[in-house]
Design an enzyme around this catalytic site. Structure first.
Site, PDB file in Angstrom:
ATOM      1  N   ASP A 128     -11.583  28.519 -23.103  1.00 38.36           N
ATOM      2  CA  ASP A 128     -11.534  28.050 -24.490  1.00 38.36           C
ATOM      3  C   ASP A 128     -11.503  29.205 -25.483  1.00 38.36           C
ATOM      4  OD1 ASP A 128     -11.563  25.505 -23.543  1.00 38.36           O
ATOM      5  OD2 ASP A 128     -13.714  25.188 -23.865  1.00 38.36           O
ATOM      6  N   LEU A 146      16.678   8.121  -1.341  1.00 41.37           N
ATOM      7  CA  LEU A 146      15.990   8.344  -0.083  1.00 41.37           C
ATOM      8  C   LEU A 146      16.068   7.052   0.722  1.00 41.37           C
ATOM      9  CD1 LEU A 146      14.353  10.691   1.069  1.00 41.37           C
ATOM     10  CD2 LEU A 146      12.379   9.833  -0.157  1.00 41.37           C
ATOM     11  N   GLU A 148       5.757  15.053   4.541  1.00 44.48           N
ATOM     12  CA  GLU A 148       4.957  15.031   3.307  1.00 44.48           C
ATOM     13  C   GLU A 148       4.614  13.601   2.934  1.00 44.48           C
ATOM     14  OE1 GLU A 148       8.261  16.091   0.157  1.00 44.48           O
ATOM     15  OE2 GLU A 148       8.341  17.566   1.760  1.00 44.48           O
ATOM     16  N   LYS A 174       4.524  10.290   0.731  1.00 48.63           N
ATOM     17  CA  LYS A 174       5.452   9.755  -0.265  1.00 48.63           C
ATOM     18  C   LYS A 174       4.634   9.244  -1.442  1.00 48.63           C
ATOM     19  CE  LYS A 174       9.309   6.685  -1.059  1.00 48.63           C
ATOM     20  NZ  LYS A 174       8.708   5.930  -2.191  1.00 48.63           N
ATOM     21  N   ASP A 223       3.591   7.636  -4.891  1.00 50.22           N
ATOM     22  CA  ASP A 223       4.045   6.450  -5.596  1.00 50.22           C
ATOM     23  C   ASP A 223       3.976   6.719  -7.097  1.00 50.22           C
ATOM     24  OD1 ASP A 223       5.087   3.983  -5.780  1.00 50.22           O
ATOM     25  OD2 ASP A 223       3.250   2.910  -5.291  1.00 50.22           O
ATOM     26  N   ARG A 277      14.797  10.273 -13.341  1.00 51.42           N
ATOM     27  CA  ARG A 277      15.888  10.244 -12.380  1.00 51.42           C
ATOM     28  C   ARG A 277      17.057   9.399 -12.890  1.00 51.42           C
ATOM     29  NH1 ARG A 277      17.487   7.017  -8.221  1.00 51.42           N
ATOM     30  NH2 ARG A 277      18.637   8.111  -6.600  1.00 51.42           N
ATOM     31  N   GLU A 294       7.616  14.420  -8.122  1.00 46.66           N
ATOM     32  CA  GLU A 294       7.095  13.107  -8.473  1.00 46.66           C
ATOM     33  C   GLU A 294       5.978  13.282  -9.502  1.00 46.66           C
ATOM     34  OE1 GLU A 294       8.837  10.941  -6.719  1.00 46.66           O
ATOM     35  OE2 GLU A 294       7.797   9.020  -6.934  1.00 46.66           O
ATOM     36  N   TYR A 347       8.937  18.628  -4.814  1.00 52.12           N
ATOM     37  CA  TYR A 347       9.342  18.521  -3.414  1.00 52.12           C
ATOM     38  C   TYR A 347      10.778  18.934  -3.125  1.00 52.12           C
ATOM     39  CZ  TYR A 347      10.640  13.875  -5.214  1.00 52.12           C
ATOM     40  OH  TYR A 347      11.130  12.837  -5.965  1.00 52.12           O
ATOM     41  N   LYS A 360       7.778   3.964   5.325  1.00 51.83           N
ATOM     42  CA  LYS A 360       6.838   3.279   4.424  1.00 51.83           C
ATOM     43  C   LYS A 360       5.688   2.624   5.185  1.00 51.83           C
ATOM     44  CE  LYS A 360       8.421   1.793   0.680  1.00 51.83           C
ATOM     45  NZ  LYS A 360       9.285   1.769  -0.487  1.00 51.83           N
ATOM     46  N   CYS A 414     -23.131 -28.945  -4.436  1.00 49.86           N
ATOM     47  CA  CYS A 414     -22.970 -28.038  -3.302  1.00 49.86           C
ATOM     48  C   CYS A 414     -22.239 -28.759  -2.167  1.00 49.86           C
ATOM     49  CB  CYS A 414     -24.341 -27.559  -2.827  1.00 49.86           C
ATOM     50  SG  CYS A 414     -24.253 -26.640  -1.268  1.00 49.86           S
ATOM     51  N   CYS A 470     -25.006 -29.099   0.876  1.00 51.38           N
ATOM     52  CA  CYS A 470     -26.228 -29.907   0.813  1.00 51.38           C
ATOM     53  C   CYS A 470     -26.228 -30.936  -0.313  1.00 51.38           C
ATOM     54  CB  CYS A 470     -27.459 -29.004   0.694  1.00 51.38           C
ATOM     55  SG  CYS A 470     -27.651 -28.270  -0.934  1.00 51.38           S
ATOM     56  N   CYS A 488     -25.546 -22.984  -5.760  1.00 58.15           N
ATOM     57  CA  CYS A 488     -26.172 -24.198  -5.282  1.00 58.15           C
ATOM     58  C   CYS A 488     -27.652 -24.111  -5.650  1.00 58.15           C
ATOM     59  CB  CYS A 488     -26.003 -24.287  -3.764  1.00 58.15           C
ATOM     60  SG  CYS A 488     -27.212 -25.363  -2.972  1.00 58.15           S
ATOM     61  N   CYS A 527     -30.907 -26.025   1.423  1.00 63.35           N
ATOM     62  CA  CYS A 527     -29.480 -26.009   1.728  1.00 63.35           C
ATOM     63  C   CYS A 527     -29.262 -25.302   3.065  1.00 63.35           C
ATOM     64  CB  CYS A 527     -28.717 -25.299   0.612  1.00 63.35           C
ATOM     65  SG  CYS A 527     -26.957 -25.138   0.953  1.00 63.35           S
TER      66      CYS A 527
HETATM   67  O1  D41 Z   1       6.913  11.779  -2.691  1.00 66.43           O
HETATM   68  C1  D41 Z   1       8.002  11.276  -2.955  1.00 66.43           C
HETATM   69  N1  D41 Z   1       8.062  10.149  -3.636  1.00 66.43           N
HETATM   70  C2  D41 Z   1       9.272  11.941  -2.527  1.00 66.43           C
HETATM   71  C3  D41 Z   1      10.468  11.486  -3.048  1.00 66.43           C
HETATM   72  C4  D41 Z   1       9.263  13.030  -1.639  1.00 66.43           C
HETATM   73  N2  D41 Z   1       8.106  13.527  -1.130  1.00 66.43           N
HETATM   74  N3  D41 Z   1      10.427  13.603  -1.281  1.00 66.43           N
HETATM   75  C5  D41 Z   1      11.610  13.180  -1.782  1.00 66.43           C
HETATM   76  N4  D41 Z   1      12.734  13.799  -1.391  1.00 66.43           N
HETATM   77  C6  D41 Z   1      13.911  13.406  -1.854  1.00 66.43           C
HETATM   78  C7  D41 Z   1      15.135  14.121  -1.388  1.00 66.43           C
HETATM   79  C8  D41 Z   1      15.110  14.343   0.077  1.00 66.43           C
HETATM   80  C9  D41 Z   1      16.368  13.352  -1.739  1.00 66.43           C
HETATM   81  C10 D41 Z   1      15.182  15.449  -2.086  1.00 66.43           C
HETATM   82  C11 D41 Z   1      11.673  12.081  -2.689  1.00 66.43           C
HETATM   83  C12 D41 Z   1      12.959  11.701  -3.156  1.00 66.43           C
HETATM   84  N5  D41 Z   1      14.050  12.384  -2.717  1.00 66.43           N
HETATM   85  C13 D41 Z   1      13.203  10.615  -4.093  1.00 66.43           C
HETATM   86  N6  D41 Z   1      12.372  10.062  -4.931  1.00 66.43           N
HETATM   87  C14 D41 Z   1      12.999   9.100  -5.619  1.00 66.43           C
HETATM   88  C15 D41 Z   1      14.287   9.048  -5.221  1.00 66.43           C
HETATM   89  C16 D41 Z   1      14.439   9.997  -4.265  1.00 66.43           C
END
Ligand code: D41
Length: 683
Positions: A35, A81, A119, A121, A123, A142, A179, A231, A320, A414, A417, A432, A438
């Site tokens: 700070d 993807l 890695e 994925k 959300d 995107r 992401e 990524y 997924k 109830c 009972c 109840c 009961c």
């Molecule tokens: O963590 C993710 N959501 C994620 C998305 C990830 N770990 N890797 C990704 N790699 C790609 C490529 C291979 C096409 C470079 C992605 C996505 N694409 C992606 N996320 C949304 C559309 C594509």
């Protein structure tokens, strides 16, 4: 040092501090020092505005509200993807890759493992950052992959995204993909705020992240807890990048971008699947929401050989997790009666596969929840199941409501009972009023009494309790100790051996502790912690029975409501009757000596347990701590005093480091527990 050098030095320090704090999770200096430097730079910028640069660490928030977002063309398209929904599809993906990469010939087929970068994925939402000469000049969503929306002002407010890359000779141009997401803790906090301000809460962290980035006023975005993992790269000019995905991630990390620490390199699809399993196990403890894992061929050369199908690379796939939300039909609503008489409506569902298991029933909580959802028998409902938690009905698909449905009529008596149903606790819980008249309440209270953390009677399971009550062999918990061998043996499915074992377990349970006994009685609001506190303070059952409200309320954690419940419980003649029956049957506990309580390291402190413990089961550690007056919670926050780490601790330990909370190992915990042995018995 001239002014311009002073500027540069302050900016560089702050960039370094930011990087250590946000990207490496390893702060270099205390917040106060940060700070000070920050304010120094602000002051200097005010004095010499001509030296102010857009990549200054002070310039994250500053833009004015926009009227709309501009469209921008990505330098290189953002690919999509492909998905694998199950193991077979993931194996197909690997098979296709091996076929494409290999010289034909069955002799090569066996034993050839593709190296994958794996890695989580995330959300969140995919974002592309554009750095020119090392300075962040643009950030875009995107969109359709070719064109997205310019969200630069908002992305600049994300503290972990460097406004300038950490590199002495940055590339001329670098497009970075990643992401943007909202950490779970930040999401909960944001929704609390939304609710407090009478605003609509967000459905999930993904929506919250998207909504936050799509704010026209960057000041609002700035107030939202967003973060980013990178990524991939898009267009690159002026540097040579490593020739593997893992190498590239490391290179991005080196120039100050945040990389998911869970990413890894593995050989072959089996290892990919094992990774998925592993991440799945960790899922609930990760600080962010994920919906699967991504497998990417690690070698860039192999990636080039593999190429693309339409807009998706052949060399990557998102595997997924099974959906956590599904639709199904609500066939009936049953109302169950719990130990304290609380009525819980349960949704009987057409079986549906969700969150990795087949779900037949889901909780509907209470009458208010049914009303809120306006859920009706015959409706198509949304069922949510995450991790090991009880499935919930979270919504109704009104589009699919059949004709002539009726709003659910919550029972006024109830269902077990026939006693009146009363509403208590702020009008949320229906109960109840039958008490121990009961059958349902009696069965539940007996099940509670014999459970592991109460009297711990092995072999007296739920079904057997139901049977014993239905046959009239026991009426209340006091009757358990009068059970006879003959009566037990006459029951269906009860062999001589199990009858004997049960009687032994019942006998063994007579020796207990005051705290366990109190907990077992099932006094409303008295859980294990409160039972321990009562036992330690009052030392004998007689003292508790005769305690005044003031005396009870003088104890930590006991407020007027709990005090009232305790007093009411010990005023009921049928409760005193049962207690007498138990004591006469030989239930006993060692006397608690009044010992001077040393200033405990544990009492009143808040503990979080994380990772796999070796010396204790998690339950035992929790109970031991609670018995000594500690609170044990599930989440690390600024209020946490100690985080106890076992093996593979995960994000809670990281968070503790970030917040500067004391981290201790099991040995230390054991020592602390031993040092504060102020009670003659272990609760
Ligand atoms: O963590 C993710 N959501 C994620 C998305 C990830 N770990 N890797 C990704 N790699 C790609 C490529 C291979 C096409 C470079 C992605 C996505 N694409 C992606 N996320 C949304 C559309 C594509």
């Amino acid at each position: 040092m001239n002014i311009s050098e002073q500027f540069e030095q302050l900016r560089q320090s702050l960039r370094k501090y930011d990087h250590h704090y946000y990207v490496l999770d390893d702060p270099l200096v205390p917040d106060a020092e940060y700070d000070r430097v920050f304010r120094q730079l602000l002051a200097l910028e005010e004095q010499y505005p001509q030296y102010l640069t857009p990549d200054s660490p002070t310039q994250r928030v500053g833009g004015k509200p926009l009227s709309h977002f501009e469209s921008v063309q990505h330098e290189m398209p953002m690919l999509s993807l492909a998905n694998a929904m199950d193991e077979d599809e993931a194996r197909d993906f690997d098979r296709r890759i091996r076929q494409k990469l290999e010289k034909p010939g069955p002799e090569n087929q066996a034993g050839f493992l593709v190296e994958y970068n794996v890695e989580p994925k995330l959300d969140g939402l995919a974002i592309s950052l554009l750095y020119k000469q090392g300075v962040l000049v643009r950030a875009a969503t995107r969109g359709d992959g070719q064109t997205g929306e310019d969200v630069t002002q908002n992305v600049r407010t994300i503290d972990s995204i460097p406004l300038r890359l950490l590199s002495d000779n940055p590339p001329e141009l670098l497009e970075v993909r990643g992401e943007v997401y909202m950490p779970k803790a930040g999401f909960e906090e944001l929704n609390r705020k939304q609710k407090n301000e009478g605003k609509k809460p967000f459905a999930n962290p993904r929506n919250a992240a998207a909504g936050s980035l799509r704010q026209l006023d960057p000041a609002i975005s700035a107030s939202r807890p967003l973060d980013m993992f990178c990524y991939a790269v898009g267009k690159v000019d002026g540097i040579d990048l490593p020739d593997s995905q893992s190498g590239r991630l490391a290179a991005l990390k080196k120039i100050g971008l945040r990389i998911c620490p869970e990413s890894d390199v593995v050989q072959g699809i089996d290892a990919c699947l094992a990774y998925m399993q592993d991440i799945g196990n960790k899922r609930a403890t990760l600080a962010y929401e994920i919906d699967g894992v991504v497998y990417k061929v690690n070698s860039i050369k192999q990636q080039q050989t593999l190429g693309f199908v339409s807009r998706a690379p052949r060399w990557a796939i998102a595997h997924k997790f099974p959906a956590q939300e599904e639709m199904t039909v609500l066939e009936a609503i049953d109302v169950q009666v719990g130990r304290t008489g609380a009525l819980t409506p349960v949704a009987r569902l057409k079986p549906v596969f969700v969150g990795g298991v087949t779900v037949n029933n889901a909780s509907l909580h209470n009458a208010a929840e049914i009303k809120r959802l306006d859920v009706r028998v015959g409706d198509t409902v949304i069922v949510h199941r995450a991790g090991d938690v009880i499935p919930k009905v979270t919504g109704v698909v009104l589009d699919r409501r059949p004709e002539n449905t009726l709003a659910f009529d919550f029972p006024a008596i109830c269902p077990v009972c026939g006693s009146d149903v009363v509403v208590d606790e702020g009008g949320v819980i229906e109960r109840c009023s039958g008490g121990l008249f009961c059958d349902a309440q009696r069965k539940q209270s007996i099940k509670h009494f014999v459970s592991r953390n109460a009297m711990d009677i092995d072999g007296l399971g739920d079904k057997l309790v139901d049977l014993l009550v239905d046959k009239g062999l026991i009426h209340d918990v006091g009757d358990i100790y009068g059970l006879q061998f003959e009566a037990l043996q006459n029951l269906e499915r009860m062999a001589e051996k199990s009858a004997n074992n049960l009687l032994k377990a019942i006998e063994k349970s007579k020796q207990t502790s005051l705290a366990r006994f109190l907990y077992a009685l099932g006094i409303p609001q008295v859980g294990e912690t409160t039972a321990g506190i009562l036992a330690n303070h009052f030392r004998t059952l007689e003292n508790i029975e005769s305690a005044s409200s003031e005396e009870l309320q003088s104890l930590e954690d006991i407020g007027p409501i709990v005090a009232q419940d305790v007093m009411v419980f010990f005023k009921q003649s049928h409760n005193l009757e049962v207690i007498r029956k138990l004591v006469n049957a030989g239930v006993h506990w060692p006397a608690i000596e009044k010992l001077e309580q040393p200033d405990s390291e544990i009492k009143g402190k808040i503990f979080v347990l994380t990772g796999t413990l070796r010396l204790f089961t998690r339950n035992d550690a929790k109970r031991a701590l609670q018995a000594k007056g500690a609170k044990v919670t599930g989440n690390v926050s600024a209020k946490t005093d100690y985080v106890v780490v076992g093996d593979n601790p995960g994000s809670k330990a990281d968070k503790a480091v970030k917040l500067g909370i004391a981290i201790i190992d099991e040995e230390r915990l054991q020592q602390m527990l031993a040092n504060t042995d102020f009670n003659a018995e272990d609760v």
